[in-house]
Design a protein around this motif. Structure first.
Motif, short mmCIF file in Angstrom:
data_model
loop_
_atom_site.label_atom_id
_atom_site.label_comp_id
_atom_site.label_asym_id
_atom_site.label_seq_id
_atom_site.Cartn_x
_atom_site.Cartn_y
_atom_site.Cartn_z
N SER A 1 0.82 -1.22 0.00
CA SER A 1 0.00 0.00 0.00
C SER A 1 0.85 1.26 0.00
CB SER A 1 -0.97 -0.01 1.18
OG SER A 1 -0.29 -0.19 2.41
N SER A 2 1.99 1.25 0.67
CA SER A 2 2.84 2.44 0.66
C SER A 2 3.42 2.68 -0.73
CB SER A 2 3.95 2.35 1.71
OG SER A 2 4.86 1.32 1.40
N LYS A 3 3.72 1.60 -1.45
CA LYS A 3 4.23 1.75 -2.81
C LYS A 3 3.17 2.37 -3.72
CE LYS A 3 7.61 -1.96 -2.58
NZ LYS A 3 7.98 -3.30 -3.04
N LEU A 4 1.92 1.90 -3.60
CA LEU A 4 0.85 2.48 -4.41
C LEU A 4 0.59 3.93 -4.02
CD1 LEU A 4 -1.29 2.37 -6.58
CD2 LEU A 4 -2.84 1.31 -4.92
N ALA A 5 0.55 4.21 -2.73
CA ALA A 5 0.33 5.58 -2.27
C ALA A 5 1.38 6.51 -2.84
CB ALA A 5 0.31 5.64 -0.75
N ALA A 6 2.63 6.07 -2.85
CA ALA A 6 3.71 6.89 -3.38
C ALA A 6 3.55 7.11 -4.88
CB ALA A 6 5.06 6.25 -3.08
N ARG A 7 3.09 6.08 -5.61
CA ARG A 7 2.91 6.20 -7.06
C ARG A 7 1.82 7.18 -7.44
NH1 ARG A 7 3.14 0.46 -7.25
NH2 ARG A 7 0.96 0.29 -7.87
N VAL A 8 0.76 7.27 -6.64
CA VAL A 8 -0.40 8.06 -7.05
C VAL A 8 -0.57 9.37 -6.28
CG1 VAL A 8 -1.64 5.99 -7.82
CG2 VAL A 8 -2.02 6.86 -5.50
N GLN A 9 0.20 9.59 -5.24
CA GLN A 9 0.00 10.75 -4.37
C GLN A 9 0.00 12.08 -5.13
OE1 GLN A 9 2.53 10.99 -0.95
NE2 GLN A 9 1.35 12.63 -0.06
N ALA A 10 1.00 12.33 -5.93
CA ALA A 10 1.08 13.62 -6.64
C ALA A 10 -0.10 13.81 -7.59
CB ALA A 10 2.40 13.71 -7.40
N ALA A 11 -0.46 12.75 -8.30
CA ALA A 11 -1.59 12.84 -9.24
C ALA A 11 -2.90 13.07 -8.49
CB ALA A 11 -1.67 11.58 -10.09
N LEU A 12 -3.06 12.43 -7.33
CA LEU A 12 -4.26 12.64 -6.54
C LEU A 12 -4.34 14.07 -6.02
CD1 LEU A 12 -4.50 9.30 -4.51
CD2 LEU A 12 -6.06 10.10 -6.30
N LYS A 13 -3.21 14.60 -5.57
CA LYS A 13 -3.17 15.98 -5.09
C LYS A 13 -3.58 16.94 -6.21
CE LYS A 13 -1.62 15.73 -0.81
NZ LYS A 13 -2.09 16.51 0.30
N GLU A 14 -3.11 16.68 -7.43
CA GLU A 14 -3.49 17.50 -8.58
C GLU A 14 -4.99 17.45 -8.85
OE1 GLU A 14 -1.18 16.54 -12.05
OE2 GLU A 14 0.70 16.93 -11.01
N LYS A 15 -5.62 16.33 -8.51
CA LYS A 15 -7.07 16.16 -8.69
C LYS A 15 -7.86 16.79 -7.55
CE LYS A 15 -7.85 13.77 -12.46
NZ LYS A 15 -8.78 14.20 -13.50
N GLY A 16 -7.18 17.31 -6.53
CA GLY A 16 -7.88 17.96 -5.43
C GLY A 16 -8.16 17.09 -4.23
N VAL A 17 -7.43 15.98 -4.11
CA VAL A 17 -7.57 15.13 -2.93
C VAL A 17 -6.99 15.88 -1.73
CG1 VAL A 17 -6.71 13.00 -1.87
CG2 VAL A 17 -7.64 12.95 -4.18
N LYS A 18 -7.69 15.84 -0.60
CA LYS A 18 -7.24 16.55 0.60
C LYS A 18 -5.94 15.98 1.16
CE LYS A 18 -11.70 18.03 2.45
NZ LYS A 18 -12.62 17.88 3.58
#
Length: 122
Positions: free
Chosen positions: A54-71
């Protein structure tokens, strides 16, 4: 929003209520296409057995999620094993369950209540 980053067999044994299973190897682009727009303004928590996948996936998608407006994006500390060790509730397709999938013999040693390890749903 909870994402369970484990294999299908693990998810079938138990999961945290409300979690959506995603394949541990999902590509960032696939994850974002499936979930990105639905997560705007939300907090996202990933978990697996102990936190590695899960930490590997979180690291892969974190920046893209932030760009989408994830808190915020989090990885559940200790994963579902820590959740289970704290006797927090788990469910499967039949309803509440006390069992958790051990992932394998080595990692299953991190589960305190070994009598509640199962490779199949109960």
């Amino acid at each position: 929003v909870l994402f369970d980053v484990r294999e299908t067999q693990e998810f079938a044994v138990s999961r945290i209520k409300g979690a959506t299973r995603v394949d541990p190897g999902i590509w960032r682009s696939t994850f974002m296409r499936k979930f990105g727009d639905k997560l705007r303004g939300k907090t996202v928590v990933f978990y697996c057995s102990v936190g590695v996948r899960s930490s590997k996936l979180a690291a892969r998608v974190q920046a893209a999620l932030k760009e989408k407006g994830v808190k915020a994006v989090y990885n559940l500390d200790g994963g579902i094993f820590a959740w289970h060790n704290d006797a927090r509730p788990l469910v499967n397709a039949q309803g509440p369950t006390d069992f958790v999938h051990p992932f394998d013999k080595y990692w299953g040693q991190l589960v305190d209540r070994r009598a509640l390890l199962s490779m199949t749903p109960k």
